[in-house]
Motif scaffolding. Structure first.
Motif, short mmCIF file in Angstrom:
data_model
loop_
_atom_site.label_atom_id
_atom_site.label_comp_id
_atom_site.label_asym_id
_atom_site.label_seq_id
_atom_site.Cartn_x
_atom_site.Cartn_y
_atom_site.Cartn_z
N SER A 17 44.98 41.79 34.38
CA SER A 17 43.78 42.12 33.63
C SER A 17 42.67 42.44 34.64
O SER A 17 42.63 41.88 35.72
N ASP A 18 41.80 43.34 34.26
CA ASP A 18 40.69 43.70 35.15
C ASP A 18 39.58 44.32 34.31
O ASP A 18 39.79 44.66 33.14
N VAL A 19 38.41 44.45 34.89
CA VAL A 19 37.30 45.16 34.25
C VAL A 19 37.09 46.48 34.98
O VAL A 19 37.46 46.61 36.16
N LEU A 20 36.54 47.45 34.29
CA LEU A 20 36.20 48.70 34.95
C LEU A 20 35.00 48.46 35.84
O LEU A 20 34.02 47.84 35.43
N SER A 21 35.07 48.91 37.08
CA SER A 21 34.03 48.59 38.06
C SER A 21 32.71 49.28 37.73
O SER A 21 32.66 50.30 37.05
N GLY A 22 31.63 48.69 38.22
CA GLY A 22 30.30 49.27 38.10
C GLY A 22 29.56 48.96 36.82
O GLY A 22 28.50 49.52 36.58
N GLN A 23 30.06 48.06 35.99
CA GLN A 23 29.38 47.74 34.73
C GLN A 23 28.31 46.69 34.97
O GLN A 23 28.58 45.61 35.48
N ILE A 24 27.06 47.04 34.62
CA ILE A 24 25.92 46.14 34.75
C ILE A 24 25.29 45.99 33.37
O ILE A 24 25.01 46.99 32.70
N LEU A 46 41.52 32.83 24.13
CA LEU A 46 40.32 32.58 23.37
C LEU A 46 39.22 31.98 24.23
O LEU A 46 39.48 31.23 25.16
N GLY A 47 37.98 32.32 23.89
CA GLY A 47 36.81 31.66 24.46
C GLY A 47 36.64 31.79 25.95
O GLY A 47 36.81 32.86 26.53
N ASP A 48 36.31 30.67 26.59
CA ASP A 48 35.92 30.66 27.99
C ASP A 48 37.07 30.95 28.94
O ASP A 48 36.85 31.23 30.11
N ASN A 49 38.32 30.87 28.50
CA ASN A 49 39.45 31.07 29.39
C ASN A 49 39.60 32.51 29.87
O ASN A 49 40.29 32.76 30.85
N LEU A 50 38.98 33.46 29.21
CA LEU A 50 39.09 34.86 29.60
C LEU A 50 38.28 35.17 30.86
O LEU A 50 38.66 36.00 31.66
N ILE A 51 37.18 34.48 31.05
CA ILE A 51 36.28 34.75 32.18
C ILE A 51 36.51 33.74 33.30
O ILE A 51 36.59 32.54 33.06
N PHE A 52 36.61 34.24 34.51
CA PHE A 52 36.68 33.38 35.70
C PHE A 52 35.24 33.13 36.13
O PHE A 52 34.56 34.02 36.60
N ILE A 60 29.14 31.04 29.65
CA ILE A 60 29.58 32.34 29.16
C ILE A 60 30.81 32.17 28.28
O ILE A 60 31.66 31.32 28.55
N SER A 61 30.84 32.93 27.23
CA SER A 61 31.97 32.91 26.32
C SER A 61 32.38 34.36 26.07
O SER A 61 31.54 35.25 26.00
N TYR A 88 34.15 37.69 36.69
CA TYR A 88 35.48 38.27 36.82
C TYR A 88 36.34 37.89 35.62
O TYR A 88 36.08 36.89 34.95
N VAL A 89 37.39 38.66 35.39
CA VAL A 89 38.39 38.30 34.38
C VAL A 89 39.38 37.33 35.02
O VAL A 89 39.71 37.45 36.19
N ASN A 90 39.84 36.39 34.24
CA ASN A 90 40.80 35.39 34.71
C ASN A 90 42.20 35.99 34.73
O ASN A 90 42.71 36.45 33.73
#
Length: 133
Positions: A17-24, A46-52, A60-61, A88-90
Motif C-alpha cells: 500500500s502507498d499514497v501518491l506522492s506530493g499530497q498536502i 479499520l480505523g487507526d491501523n491504516l496510518i503509520f 488521526i483516524s 505514511y500508510v501502514n
C-alpha cells in the motif's frame, strides 16, 4: 487452497500500500475529513491501523473509501513543534515509501504541556513552577 486448487504460498507476492506522492492537505480545524489518493489500500483495515503514526501528539483516524483512496480526520492530542505532519500508510508494521503531508493552519496550536506542578492565582497567572516563581 483456493476453490479446490492448491497454490504454493512462496510464490505469492502482496502489493504494498502507498499514497501518491506530493499530497498536502491544509487543515484548519479538527475532525475535518479529507480524502487521500493512494494505491492498494486494504478496505478491511479499520480505523487507526491504516496510518503509520509515530507522533503521539497526532490523533488521526482513517477509513478506506476504495482500493485507491481513504478519508482521514486529524487532531492534536498534545504539544507539537511544527505545523507540518508527514504521515505514511501502514505496510505490515512499516511505513510506506511515500507520505502525505498535513499543514495545520489553525492559529491555536499546543506547543508546551503545562506541568501539574504549576499553580495559578485567581487571574490565571502562574505563581510557581518547580518551586520557582
Amino acid at each position: 487452497m483456493i476453490r479446490t486448487q492448491e497454490y504454493a504460498t512462496n510464490q505469492l507476492e502482496i502489493n504494498e500500500s502507498d499514497v501518491l506522492s506530493g499530497q498536502i492537505f491544509d487543515v484548519k480545524s479538527f475532525n475535518v475529513s479529507q480524502e487521500v489518493q493512494a494505491k492498494n489500500i486494504n478496505a478491511m483495515i479499520l480505523g487507526d491501523n491504516l496510518i503509520f503514526n509515530s507522533n503521539p501528539s497526532v490523533a488521526i483516524s482513517a477509513t478506506p473509501t476504495s482500493y485507491n483512496s481513504f478519508a482521514f480526520s486529524f487532531g492534536l492530542a498534545g504539544p507539537v513543534s511544527s505545523r507540518l505532519f508527514e504521515l505514511y500508510v501502514n505496510n505490515f508494521g512499516e511505513p510506506s515509501t511515500n507520505h502525505f503531508t498535513i499543514n495545520y493552519l489553525n492559529p491555536v496550536i499546543p506547543v508546551l504541556s503545562i506541568p501539574t506542578a504549576v499553580t495559578f492565582d485567581d487571574r490565571l497567572r502562574a505563581i510557581s513552577l518547580d518551586n520557582k516563581s
